[in-house]
Design an enzyme around this catalytic site. Structure first.
Site, short mmCIF file in Angstrom:
data_model
loop_
_atom_site.label_atom_id
_atom_site.label_comp_id
_atom_site.label_asym_id
_atom_site.label_seq_id
_atom_site.Cartn_x
_atom_site.Cartn_y
_atom_site.Cartn_z
CB SER A 409 12.72 60.65 39.76
OG SER A 409 12.01 59.46 39.31
CG HIS A 430 15.94 61.44 36.26
ND1 HIS A 430 15.30 62.47 36.42
CD2 HIS A 430 14.94 60.72 36.38
CE1 HIS A 430 14.14 62.54 36.67
NE2 HIS A 430 13.60 61.24 36.60
CD GLU A 442 17.23 66.08 35.43
OE1 GLU A 442 17.19 67.35 35.83
OE2 GLU A 442 16.62 65.14 35.95
CG ASN A 480 11.11 65.02 38.50
OD1 ASN A 480 10.55 65.40 37.66
ND2 ASN A 480 11.55 63.71 38.84
#
Ligand code: 3HC
Length: 697
Positions: A409, A430, A442, A480
């Protein structure tokens, strides 16, 4: 065959006219199509030899709606309502032969025809609400005449299409044909209409009875959770309520409400979201041929690994799940099994496919079981050394050409790739938890990732029914990284004087699926703790730091999984954790700034400004290629309200000048956190918009 426009042609078979629409890819009702239909109808009406007409489409579908690309442009006559009125008023009966999807304006063209025959796989629907508009070419007036108010409201408020059988049962269709070609169905229908063997009628001649119960229920529905933020649903109900009026009056009311929708910023944002979903699939490496995928290896049987394995099984892959011990493997396999039970219940897995799907899963405790995998994705503990060691081992085991993916992540995919002798095969994939449900993926492209590996990542996303978004390598990638920034803004708001539940409430009120502290409790507060420890060595000395979350971690308050976090989860509904106050007091004392009262609006402004500013930095750094990629990440992975189009789309409605003004104001209190990204400063100076940066292919 006569061509009446680039999109419509007319053919004669004896006494029958065949109107053929051909406007790839989805026969959207563009200007050329509308003009062509008008010309075709005029032509058949002036031809005394024609007794009936069949209307059908070439290609994969019936008309899939108005041309969404024309929204926001100056209208070009004839309008779609005019076309539908002309079809209905035509002296020659017109039979619509429907295949594929008759959606929105396409459905409305069909409703204006004098009979409708669906080909067995046809689907009909009024999805306009998903674009922030409402049926605007007679749908709210003609559908109630055919299927009643209740069913119309259901179609138009849900936006979900119905299959042919259901459409027949409702009365949207008159017949279903087993024939394969729309032309044959149109010809046969028109012939039968000409000889009186197929009943035809004008929909507008039918009457509607007010269904007060359905209207009351719909009014409750559009003000309830999930729809309260949206304007189109309310207008749909009002338009349908007008359907008992004479048709022309009802259509005038529909038009008025439709134009309100078209001018509503929610329409622009929802249309942006519609195209965002599609545009993100265009990426620079797309010419490279994806590697074939059949067997997927998943390492790690925790929530994430099991979710990824489930997603791959549901997409028809062979999956090998690897864990370190028999016990952990058993746990992982049972999680997958439970996920599949859920998928079966939710209709995501067909009962007839269940056996084969379950049989496609094998488990192993030895990495060598992955020797034949085409793609391996790891979801092990989030620590760079553990991941690097694992990739070094995979390098020894995996067949040449296997795609090696990490589900990290935050961590540096370049460093992970460097642990192998084949960095060109390494990519970040991801997933978002629960991985078999969340739509975002992602696709993190490292410095040396080969173009065909990027293409393979996108091909996998498509097979899994997910929205793949290309991201570059940085701490947290697109989503993130931005989340870390607004999460810090939220922590600072608590230091400033807001209660966590006030922040959550203000953010939910804005339309986000969840506030940051609720989200923390759901994800588990140990995740944030690990991240903070990872960042300790590089945290700037002048960064404002809240001790609150660390103290909570020390007390074992990890959120839902321990029953306590920012909220107490022991009861039926979470309530603010009553024992948090002293910890908040201590954190504020350590911060040492004066306390103040913050309104919900001030909270939202700071939170969103932090989100947008970091989004702009992500763009500046080339981590996201276009603003729309950031929007897609937040719409499909972080619960950003769709009717605002995503944080970058929303930023344009606030304006770069106002955003820089806010940041300047906030920077007076905290210059370390609040800085104006140079790109935002440039847009503010030039009066530019982020949307203008979306034009890259
Ligand atoms: N207008 C313009 N372009 C459209 C379009 C439309 N209505 N519908 C789809 N497209 C484009 C897509 O953007 C895509 O373009 P791209 O290839 O350049 O990316 C291409 O057509 C193919 O679309 P999909 O990738 O979505 O193809 P699928 O086969 O997966 O899905 C579909 C086909 C089910 C028809 C889906 O495209 C869809 O749901 N379209 C929108 C339908 C809709 O909302 N219709 C209502 C429009 S509003 C209206 O009709 C107002 C009226 O009441 C007055």
């Amino acid at each position: 065959m006569d061509r009446t426009s680039a999109a419509v042609s007319l053919e004669r078979e004896g006494e029958i006219a065949l109107i053929r629409i051909d406007n790839p890819p989805v026969n959207a009702a563009s200007h050329a199509l509308r003009a062509g239909l008008v010309a075709a109808i005029q032509a058949i009406q002036t031809d005394p030899g024609i007794r009936a007409a069949g209307l059908y489409c070439a290609g994969r579908t019936f008309v899939a709606g108005a041309d969404i690309r024309e929204f926001g442009q100056p209208p070009q006559p004839p309008s779609l309502p005019e076309v539908c009125n002309l079809i209905e008023a035509c002296q020659i009966p017109i039979i619509a032969a429907i295949h594929g999807t008759a959606l929105g304006g396409g459905c409305e063209i069909a409703l204006a025809a004098h009979a409708r025959i669906g080909i067995h796989d046809a689907r009909m629907g009024l999805p306009e609400v998903t674009l922030g508009i409402m049926p605007g070419a007679g749908g709210t007036q003609r559908a109630p005449r055919l299927i009643g108010m209740a069913a119309t409201l259901d179609l138009a408020l849900s936006g979900k299409p119905v299959a042919a059988q259901k459409a027949l049962a409702l009365g949207l269709l008159d017949e279903i044909s087993e024939a394969d070609t729309p032309r044959a169905v149109a010809l046969d229908g028109a012939r039968r209409a000409a000889s009186g063997r197929l009943a035809t009628r004008r929909t507008g001649d039918l009457t509607v009875l007010t269904d007060q119960t359905a209207l009351d229920a719909a009014r409750r529905r559009v003000t309830g959770a999930g729809m309260a933020h949206l304007n189109a649903p309310r207008r749909i109900v009002e338009a349908v309520a007008a359907s008992p009026l004479p048709l022309t009056q009802g259509l005038t009311e529909e038009r008025r409400l439709y134009l309100e929708c078209q001018n509503d910023p929610q329409r622009a944002a929802l249309v942006h979201a519609f195209f965002a979903e599609r545009v993100v699939a265009k990426f620079p490496e797309q010419q490279a041929k994806a590697r074939p995928l059949r067997r997927i290896g998943v390492i790690g049987g925790g929530t994430m690994g099991s979710g990824i394995a489930t997603a791959c099984l549901l997409a028809g892959f062979q999956v090998t799940l690897v864990e370190q011990t028999d016990q952990a493997l058993d746990r992982g396999l049972s999680t997958v099994s439970a996920n599949l039970d859920g998928a079966l219940k939710r209709g995501k897995l067909r009962p007839q496919d269940e056996r084969e799907t379950r049989a496609a899963l094998t488990g192993a405790t030895d990495l060598n079981a992955l020797a034949a995998a085409d793609l391996i994705v790891e979801a092990v503990f989030e620590q760079i050394e553990i991941k690097r060691e694992l990739f070094a081992r995979l390098d020894q085991i995996a067949a040449p050409g296997t795609v090696l993916a990490t589900n990290t992540s935050y961590l540096d995919v370049n460093q992970i790739a460097a642990a192998t002798s084949r960095p060109q095969d390494v990519i970040g994939l991801h997933f978002f938890s629960p991985a078999h449900v969340m739509r975002l993926l992602e696709i993190v492209v490292a410095d040396r990732t080969a173009p065909d590996v990027v293409s393979t990542g996108f091909a996998l996303a498509k097979r899994l029914g997910k929205i793949g978004v290309r991201a570059g390598v940085c701490d947290g990638f697109i989503g993130n990284r931005i989340m870390s920034a607004y999460r810090r803004a939220a922590d600072n708001l608590v230091l400033d004087g807001a209660a966590p539940e006030q922040v959550d409430h203000a953010i939910r009120d804005f339309g986000m699926a969840m506030g940051p502290f609720e989200m923390g409790d759901l994800a588990g507060l140990d995740i944030g703790w690990q991240n903070r420890r990872r960042l300790d060595p590089i945290r700037p000395a002048d960064e404002r730091y809240s001790t609150l979350a660390d103290r909570m971690y020390d007390l074992g308050w990890l959120g839902r999984k321990t029953g306590r976090g920012y909220y107490d989860h022991s009861g039926e509904h979470p309530v603010p954790n009553p024992d948090l106050s002293p910890l908040i007091r201590d954190a504020r004392a350590a911060d040492g700034r004066p306390l103040r009262e913050l309104t919900d609006q001030q909270i939202r402004d700071r939170y969103l400004t932090a989100m947008i500013a970091e989004g702009v930095r992500v763009l500046q750094d080339g981590i996201a290629r276009r603003p729309v990629d950031i929007d897609a990440v937040f719409l499909f992975g972080y619960g950003f309200p769709r009717h605002l189009g995503g944080p970058m789309c929303h930023a344009d409605t606030i304006g770069a000048a106002e955003l820089t003004r806010r940041i300047t104001e906030y920077a007076a209190e905290d210059p370390q956190f609040w800085r104006i990204p140079p790109l935002l400063a440039r847009l503010a100076a030039e009066g530019g918009r982020l949307a203008d940066l979306n034009d890259k292919g």
